[in-house]
Structures are given as C-alpha cells and as structure tokens.
Design a protein around this motif. Structure first.
Motif, PDB file in Angstrom:
ATOM      1  N   LEU A  58      37.461  38.856  43.351  1.00 56.03           N
ATOM      2  CA  LEU A  58      37.904  39.903  44.265  1.00 56.03           C
ATOM      3  C   LEU A  58      37.860  41.247  43.544  1.00 56.03           C
ATOM      4  CD1 LEU A  58      39.062  37.172  45.409  1.00 56.03           C
ATOM      5  CD2 LEU A  58      40.693  38.600  46.598  1.00 56.03           C
ATOM      6  N   LYS A  59      37.728  42.299  44.308  1.00 59.33           N
ATOM      7  CA  LYS A  59      37.634  43.637  43.731  1.00 59.33           C
ATOM      8  C   LYS A  59      38.886  44.014  42.947  1.00 59.33           C
ATOM      9  CE  LYS A  59      34.454  45.534  47.157  1.00 59.33           C
ATOM     10  NZ  LYS A  59      34.331  46.468  48.291  1.00 59.33           N
ATOM     11  N   ASP A  60      40.033  43.430  43.301  1.00 56.56           N
ATOM     12  CA  ASP A  60      41.282  43.767  42.606  1.00 56.56           C
ATOM     13  C   ASP A  60      41.468  42.979  41.309  1.00 56.56           C
ATOM     14  OD1 ASP A  60      42.045  41.219  43.421  1.00 56.56           O
ATOM     15  OD2 ASP A  60      43.595  41.899  44.804  1.00 56.56           O
ATOM     16  N   GLY A  61      40.450  42.185  40.924  1.00 59.00           N
ATOM     17  CA  GLY A  61      40.513  41.450  39.666  1.00 59.00           C
ATOM     18  C   GLY A  61      40.954  40.001  39.801  1.00 59.00           C
ATOM     19  N   ARG A  62      41.427  39.631  40.964  1.00 52.50           N
ATOM     20  CA  ARG A  62      41.831  38.229  41.142  1.00 52.50           C
ATOM     21  C   ARG A  62      40.597  37.345  41.237  1.00 52.50           C
ATOM     22  NH1 ARG A  62      45.290  37.936  46.273  1.00 52.50           N
ATOM     23  NH2 ARG A  62      43.845  39.576  46.884  1.00 52.50           N
ATOM     24  N   VAL A  63      40.817  36.054  40.910  1.00 52.62           N
ATOM     25  CA  VAL A  63      39.754  35.061  41.003  1.00 52.62           C
ATOM     26  C   VAL A  63      40.303  33.877  41.795  1.00 52.62           C
ATOM     27  CG1 VAL A  63      38.205  33.537  39.711  1.00 52.62           C
ATOM     28  CG2 VAL A  63      38.838  35.767  38.745  1.00 52.62           C
ATOM     29  N   PHE A  64      39.564  33.474  42.824  1.00 52.23           N
ATOM     30  CA  PHE A  64      39.942  32.321  43.641  1.00 52.23           C
ATOM     31  C   PHE A  64      38.899  31.228  43.456  1.00 52.23           C
ATOM     32  CE2 PHE A  64      42.020  35.005  47.300  1.00 52.23           C
ATOM     33  CZ  PHE A  64      43.026  35.399  46.438  1.00 52.23           C
ATOM     34  N   GLU A  65      39.372  29.989  43.437  1.00 48.99           N
ATOM     35  CA  GLU A  65      38.459  28.861  43.578  1.00 48.99           C
ATOM     36  C   GLU A  65      38.430  28.520  45.054  1.00 48.99           C
ATOM     37  OE1 GLU A  65      38.761  26.481  39.348  1.00 48.99           O
ATOM     38  OE2 GLU A  65      39.886  25.705  41.036  1.00 48.99           O
ATOM     39  N   VAL A 101      37.484  21.731  56.112  1.00 49.61           N
ATOM     40  CA  VAL A 101      38.698  22.144  55.426  1.00 49.61           C
ATOM     41  C   VAL A 101      38.265  23.130  54.338  1.00 49.61           C
ATOM     42  CG1 VAL A 101      38.663  20.220  53.769  1.00 49.61           C
ATOM     43  CG2 VAL A 101      40.802  21.400  54.239  1.00 49.61           C
ATOM     44  N   TRP A 102      38.998  24.193  54.226  1.00 53.27           N
ATOM     45  CA  TRP A 102      38.767  25.197  53.188  1.00 53.27           C
ATOM     46  C   TRP A 102      40.027  25.272  52.352  1.00 53.27           C
ATOM     47  CZ3 TRP A 102      34.032  27.456  52.793  1.00 53.27           C
ATOM     48  CH2 TRP A 102      33.200  27.382  53.915  1.00 53.27           C
ATOM     49  N   PHE A 103      39.874  25.159  51.068  1.00 54.76           N
ATOM     50  CA  PHE A 103      41.013  25.206  50.154  1.00 54.76           C
ATOM     51  C   PHE A 103      40.762  26.332  49.164  1.00 54.76           C
ATOM     52  CE2 PHE A 103      42.816  23.977  46.037  1.00 54.76           C
ATOM     53  CZ  PHE A 103      44.153  23.840  46.380  1.00 54.76           C
ATOM     54  N   PHE A 104      41.705  27.260  49.080  1.00 56.41           N
ATOM     55  CA  PHE A 104      41.596  28.384  48.150  1.00 56.41           C
ATOM     56  C   PHE A 104      42.751  28.306  47.161  1.00 56.41           C
ATOM     57  CE2 PHE A 104      39.578  29.718  52.053  1.00 56.41           C
ATOM     58  CZ  PHE A 104      38.406  30.316  51.618  1.00 56.41           C
ATOM     59  N   VAL A 138      41.924  31.804  34.467  1.00 53.22           N
ATOM     60  CA  VAL A 138      40.671  32.416  34.022  1.00 53.22           C
ATOM     61  C   VAL A 138      40.942  33.437  32.918  1.00 53.22           C
ATOM     62  CG1 VAL A 138      38.775  33.932  34.752  1.00 53.22           C
ATOM     63  CG2 VAL A 138      39.414  31.964  36.156  1.00 53.22           C
ATOM     64  N   LYS A 139      42.005  34.221  33.077  1.00 56.39           N
ATOM     65  CA  LYS A 139      42.363  35.189  32.041  1.00 56.39           C
ATOM     66  C   LYS A 139      42.703  34.473  30.742  1.00 56.39           C
ATOM     67  CE  LYS A 139      45.570  38.956  30.919  1.00 56.39           C
ATOM     68  NZ  LYS A 139      45.379  38.704  29.547  1.00 56.39           N
ATOM     69  N   ALA A 140      43.482  33.401  30.821  1.00 54.61           N
ATOM     70  CA  ALA A 140      43.845  32.645  29.613  1.00 54.61           C
ATOM     71  C   ALA A 140      42.605  32.039  28.952  1.00 54.61           C
ATOM     72  CB  ALA A 140      44.856  31.552  29.961  1.00 54.61           C
TER      73      ALA A 140
END
Length: 168
Positions: free
Chosen positions: A65-72, A89-92, A99-101
C-alpha cells in the motif's frame, strides 16, 4: 456483478472502507474505493479479474500500500456441497510488522557478514547442534580448507579438515 456476501469489521478497518461502500456490498465499488491506496492498483485489479474468470484457481500474493503497509492476500473458490461454484473467499492479513522484522533481520545479517569478511580474524559460527552456520574467508585461509570442501558445503568434511590439522 460480484457481491460481498460476508465480511468482518477488521476487513473494513484494514481497508478504511467508507460506510456507503460497505452498505453497497458491491465488489466493484469496494475495489474502486481502495485503488488509490495501492502501490500497484492495476496489478491488484488484474488479479481479481483473473481469479473471477478462473474459478478453480487459488491464489496467494502480497500487496503493498502507498502508506507503507503490506497485506497478504489469499483467495480460493467456494463451492456448494454439490460442487457448484458459489463465489470466492478473500482473506487479507496485515503483515507489515512481520515484513519489517524480516527486512531488519536481513539487514543485520548482511552487516554481520560484511563485518565478518572484513575481519583479519578467522570467524566460524556454529549452531548448538554443531552445524557450521557461517564462516569468513580468513577462517578458510587459516585452516587451509580445500575449495571442494567449501563448495560441497559439507560440515563433516570441513570439521574433519580442521581436525586433521589439529591432530597433526
């Protein structure tokens, strides 16, 4: 048009969906409302369309995401007891901290390897089980470990090479 049959509050919070989007239950409206949040919106949308067109396929990927978050993102078909296609079914999952760690750990490992290689000392890292985890060039030079032993990544052969020199 695909409809959102069910979702939880966390899904709404993660994506910051406005109440009118949630109330519409429209998949297209929800997708349009998140496009400006994604680093690669067209890749996101293309994957959704592809999966709706390939009903038997499962999918897993990551979204930045543009705000730096990462989703699976995971998706799989849902079928009735008779086997008829019912939807997806969609799972986020927000994996930003993981990811940062992982990135921080990779950086620390790289710095340690650079420091190890720059040292005049022979350095060998061994696990509690006796497995060679890492070593620097100076260690190889000091103990005269043959290139074929290093290339073969055989802990036993490397240890034996050192022991042969110690016992001599």
């Amino acid at each position: 048009e695909e409809r959102m049959l069910s979702f939880n509050r966390r899904f709404v919070e993660m994506w910051g969906l406005p109440e009118d989007v949630v109330a519409s239950r429209s998949d297209d409206v929800a997708i349009r409302s998140v496009m400006d949040k994604l680093a690669e919106p067209h890749r996101f949308q293309a994957k959704v369309r592809y999966l709706y067109g390939h009903r038997d396929e499962r999918s897993w990927d990551t979204l930045e995401l543009k705000d730096g978050r990462v989703f699976e993102r995971y998706s799989a078909p849902i079928r009735t007891a008779e086997g008829a296609y019912y939807g997806r079914v969609w799972f986020f999952q927000d994996v930003t901290q993981r990811v940062k760690a992982e990135n921080d750990l990779r950086l620390q490992k790289t710095l340690l390897e650079i420091q190890s290689e720059a040292s005049d000392d022979g350095i060998l890292f061994v696990s509690p089980e006796g497995k060679m985890l890492s070593f620097n060039r100076r260690f190889i030079e000091m103990w005269g470990i043959p290139d074929e032993v290093i290339a073969g990544r055989s802990d036993e052969a490397a240890v034996q090479s050192v022991l042969d020199k110690v016992a001599a």
